[in-house]
Design a protein around this motif. Structure first.
Motif, short mmCIF file in Angstrom:
data_model
loop_
_atom_site.label_atom_id
_atom_site.label_comp_id
_atom_site.label_asym_id
_atom_site.label_seq_id
_atom_site.Cartn_x
_atom_site.Cartn_y
_atom_site.Cartn_z
N GLU A 28 90.82 50.50 36.31
CA GLU A 28 91.05 50.68 37.74
C GLU A 28 90.65 52.10 38.12
O GLU A 28 91.07 53.05 37.46
N ASP A 29 89.82 52.24 39.16
CA ASP A 29 89.33 53.56 39.53
C ASP A 29 90.19 54.25 40.57
O ASP A 29 90.00 55.45 40.83
N GLU A 30 91.14 53.56 41.18
CA GLU A 30 92.01 54.19 42.17
C GLU A 30 93.22 54.78 41.44
O GLU A 30 94.04 54.03 40.89
N ASP A 81 86.02 53.50 35.02
CA ASP A 81 84.70 53.03 35.45
C ASP A 81 84.18 52.00 34.46
O ASP A 81 84.76 51.80 33.38
N MET A 96 85.88 46.10 41.72
CA MET A 96 85.08 47.19 42.28
C MET A 96 85.27 48.45 41.46
O MET A 96 86.35 49.05 41.48
N LEU A 97 84.23 48.84 40.73
CA LEU A 97 84.29 49.99 39.85
C LEU A 97 83.02 50.82 39.97
O LEU A 97 81.94 50.27 40.24
N PRO A 98 83.10 52.13 39.74
CA PRO A 98 81.87 52.92 39.62
C PRO A 98 81.17 52.64 38.30
O PRO A 98 81.78 52.13 37.36
N GLY A 99 79.90 52.97 38.23
CA GLY A 99 79.10 52.72 37.03
C GLY A 99 78.49 51.35 37.11
O GLY A 99 77.31 51.19 37.41
N PHE A 100 79.26 50.33 36.79
CA PHE A 100 78.93 48.94 37.10
C PHE A 100 80.24 48.21 37.31
O PHE A 100 81.30 48.66 36.88
N ASP A 101 80.19 47.07 37.99
CA ASP A 101 81.43 46.44 38.47
C ASP A 101 82.16 45.69 37.37
O ASP A 101 81.69 45.55 36.24
#
Length: 265
Positions: free
Chosen positions: A14-16, A39, A60-65
């Motif tokens: 989780e990116d949040e 990420d 929804m993640l940075p880098g790839f999902d």
């Protein structure tokens, strides 16, 4: 505290930061060990290095999902995945299930439900492991079903012990929960199983709060084996619309369906 949760390692992706901290804290309070990745690339590396018992995975993640994370993790080592999504569209949910996720939660969600879902996933994995051990060395355990008529007839073969499905002698690749769902329906061909019954038998849920989960998994399963195999009974549930194949041993099929001693559980 659930004693079954002790020493189980959960990878939270989780990116949040606020949500990630809350999920990690709640899992730790329930007796789980946790690691966190923020990420896509670090999630795949953490899964490879730490070999977690399950993933709680945001889409929804940075880098790839998260869909790509799920595909890569499952290709290396099948792992139970609870996917978190802020989107409620059916196409998004089916995409998550198609990538190899076992279950999903739509944001916002309660931490109590998240813990219940994770615990149910792990109980189901343990049940599958025990059933596989019990099945080892037994003969039979295959169920062949025919659907359609004449030249359009198709044969579906389910090998319970090997957890393998074939359509017209061609392997069909199902996720673990898709196999369990098909297996549950196939034990009673033509008999309607309610959504609540499927939740209890496949997901090990004690309540009916996740009936939409059943619907989403049925849709994903239909895409792989054909919509004609599973009949919807509106307001109730689903039935596998097929008849036993003449090529299959009738005694094995009936014993399996009835759960008699000596049959595959």
């Amino acid at each position: 505290m659930d004693t079954a949760a002790q020493r189980r390692l959960i990878l939270v992706v989780e990116d949040e930061p606020t949500l990630a901290d809350a999920v990690v804290a709640r899992l730790a309070a329930a007796g789980f060990d946790t690691i966190h990745a923020g990420d896509g690339p670090s999630a795949v590396e953490a899964a490879r290095t730490h070999r977690p018992d399950a993933l709680v995975l945001d889409v929804m993640l940075p880098g790839f999902d998260g869909l790509e994370v799920c595909r890569r993790v499952q290709s290396e080592r099948p792992t139970p995945v609870l996917m978190l999504t802020a989107r409620d569209a059916e196409s998004d949910l089916l995409a998550g299930l198609g990538s190899g996720a076992d279950d999903y939660l739509t944001k916002p969600f309660s931490m109590r439900e998240l813990i219940a879902r994770v615990q149910a996933l792990l109980r189901r994995v343990e049940l599958v492991r025990q059933q596989t051990l019990l099945s080892t060395g037994r003969e039979g355990g295959r169920l062949r079903l025919r659907g359609g008529d004449g030249d359009a007839a198709r044969e579906l073969e389910i090998d319970h012990a090997a957890r393998r499905v074939r359509m017209d002698a061609v392997d069909v690749h199902l996720t673990p929960i898709e196999f369990d769902l098909l297996d549950c329906l196939a034990r009673r061909p033509g008999v309607v199983a309610s959504r609540e019954q499927l939740l209890a038998e496949v997901w090990d849920w004690a309540d009916a709060s996740g009936t939409r989960t059943v619907d989403s998994h049925v849709k994903a399963l239909r895409k792989k084996i054909g919509a004609e195999w599973i009949r919807t009974v509106h307001g109730i549930g689903y039935a596998l619309e097929a008849a036993p194949s003449q090529a299959a041993p009738r005694a094995t099929e009936s014993a399996w369906a009835r759960g008699e001693p000596g049959s595959v559980p």
